[in-house]
Motif scaffolding. Structure first.
Motif: not given
Length: 398
Positions: A24-33
């Motif tokens: 979860a943390a990795d997925l949200l950390r790498h969100q593209d604006p």
């Protein structure tokens, strides 16, 4: 028209072996604006207590069509984040495969994990919370007092957690059993006033145990809404929309009862807890407690009593046909729990349960079950009360 919104919790899983992944943390950390530019409105994606989960939160909507479109968009967007790491998002209320969850570390979750120990460490469960707007806390508490007898059938209809730690639990919604380990979870007694509700919340906080009460239904601490929290996350997004429509209709019906001077049912919470047990144990495959008589009756009859209770509110909102057709589909083809057991029975592989569930979550083809199991096409309902095109609610049919 009261607005409504939904919070859905999902598992992050390996699409090949079905095991939950702590990403979860990795997925949200790498969100593209720029990811959500094409989504309007943009659903919010956030972490939950464990890293094997993501939560997707919709905006408030007046229409089922707007809500449905955002539910589908939110599932798709969260899944797009997972795909970047070779994972998928799936609407399973518990993991079919055994798992040792990885805790999310923040101030709130750290306290819960320290205070509740194994209960918190094992709490890898995914629910569906529905928020419906209210005019005030006073109205909200009056609604809570009048809907509490009607919540157990929602557990049965949304049941989607038959497996726990790699085995069939025997329950349609084992998430309900796991969730009720929390010290303040479950049905409440009648409060009678907003002041009494607030005093109870303060008294619970004063025990040093409860941070925020986990009642089946409560006044939201952040929004001018009542929050109904009994449902499993629904495998099929059409069922999420149906549950939300039923909840809004229950809220509106309760508000009208209050205005008419109708007193709430004073049935003790311990009796309501038995209704919760039956719904959790059997889903729609056994007896439920009738919300009026509090005696067991067939699931079909109890669900019919629920529909009759909220029919006027559904019709005035333009939601009646959609809800009726959805109820008939579920009674005919089964709940998410039924679908999962069918997927397992074909080859005895829990990975197949997850594979099939991914397909239903996103309405993708799957070869785990033969055609005609659990994804029968049904008419949807537009705002005018007439059968609508499939895309009018943003939901795909098989």
């Amino acid at each position: 028209m009261r607005t409504l919104g939904v919070e859905e919790e999902f598992l992050i899983v390996d699409p090949y072996d079905g095991s939950p992944l702590p990403l979860a943390a990795d997925l949200l950390r790498h969100q593209d604006p720029g990811d959500q530019v094409h989504l309007s409105p943009n659903p919010t994606v956030t972490v939950e207590m464990h890293q094997e989960q993501l939560e997707v939160i919709t905006h408030p909507h007046s229409s089922l069509s707007g809500l449905a479109a955002e539910i589908v968009a939110g599932r798709s967007y969260a899944d797009s984040l997972a795909r970047r790491a070779g994972a998928r998002i799936v609407a399973l209320a518990t993991s079919p495969l055994a798992v040792r969850p990885h805790a999310t570390s923040n101030d709130r979750y750290d306290v819960l994990l320290e205070r509740f120990a194994l209960t918190a460490r094992e709490q890898l469960t995914c629910g569906c919370h529905v928020h419906v707007s209210v005019d005030s806390d006073e109205e909200g508490v009056a609604i809570l007092d009048r809907i509490r007898s009607w919540l157990a059938p929602l557990i049965a209809l949304s049941s989607s957690s038959p497996f726990w730690n790699g085995t069939d639990s025997g329950y349609a919604s084992f998430r309900t059993q796991a969730w009720n380990r929390w010290s303040s979870a479950g049905p409440t007694e009648v409060f009678g006033s907003a002041r009494a509700y607030q005093r109870m919340v303060a008294d619970l906080s004063g025990t040093g145990v409860v941070i925020n009460p986990d009642f089946d239904a409560r006044i939201s601490a952040r929004h001018p809404t009542v929050e109904i929290r009994v449902s499993d996350v629904c495998l099929d997004p059409r069922d999420t929309v149906m549950i939300a429509a039923l909840v809004r209709a229950l809220v509106e019906t309760a508000a009208r009862e209050r205005e008419a001077g109708q007193a709430p049912d004073m049935v003790p919470a311990i009796i309501l807890r038995q209704g919760t047990f039956l719904a959790s144990r059997w889903g729609i495959r056994g007896d439920l407690l009738d919300p009026i008589t509090h005696r067991p009756d067939t699931a079909r009859r109890v669900i019919g009593v629920l529909y009759d209770h909220v029919r006027d509110a559904l019709e005035e909102a333009g939601d009646a046909t959609y809800v009726w057709e959805s109820l008939q589909r579920i009674l005919s083809t089964g709940t998410g729990a039924d679908r999962q057991r069918q997927a397992y029975e074909r080859r005895g592989r829990l990975a197949d349960v997850v594979t099939d569930a991914i397909g239903v979550t996103h309405h993708e083809p799957t070869d785990v079950l033969p055609p005609g199991n659990g994804l029968a096409a049904v008419p949807t309902l537009g705002s005018a009360g007439e059968p609508a095109r499939e895309d009018e609610l943003g939901l795909l049919t098989a």
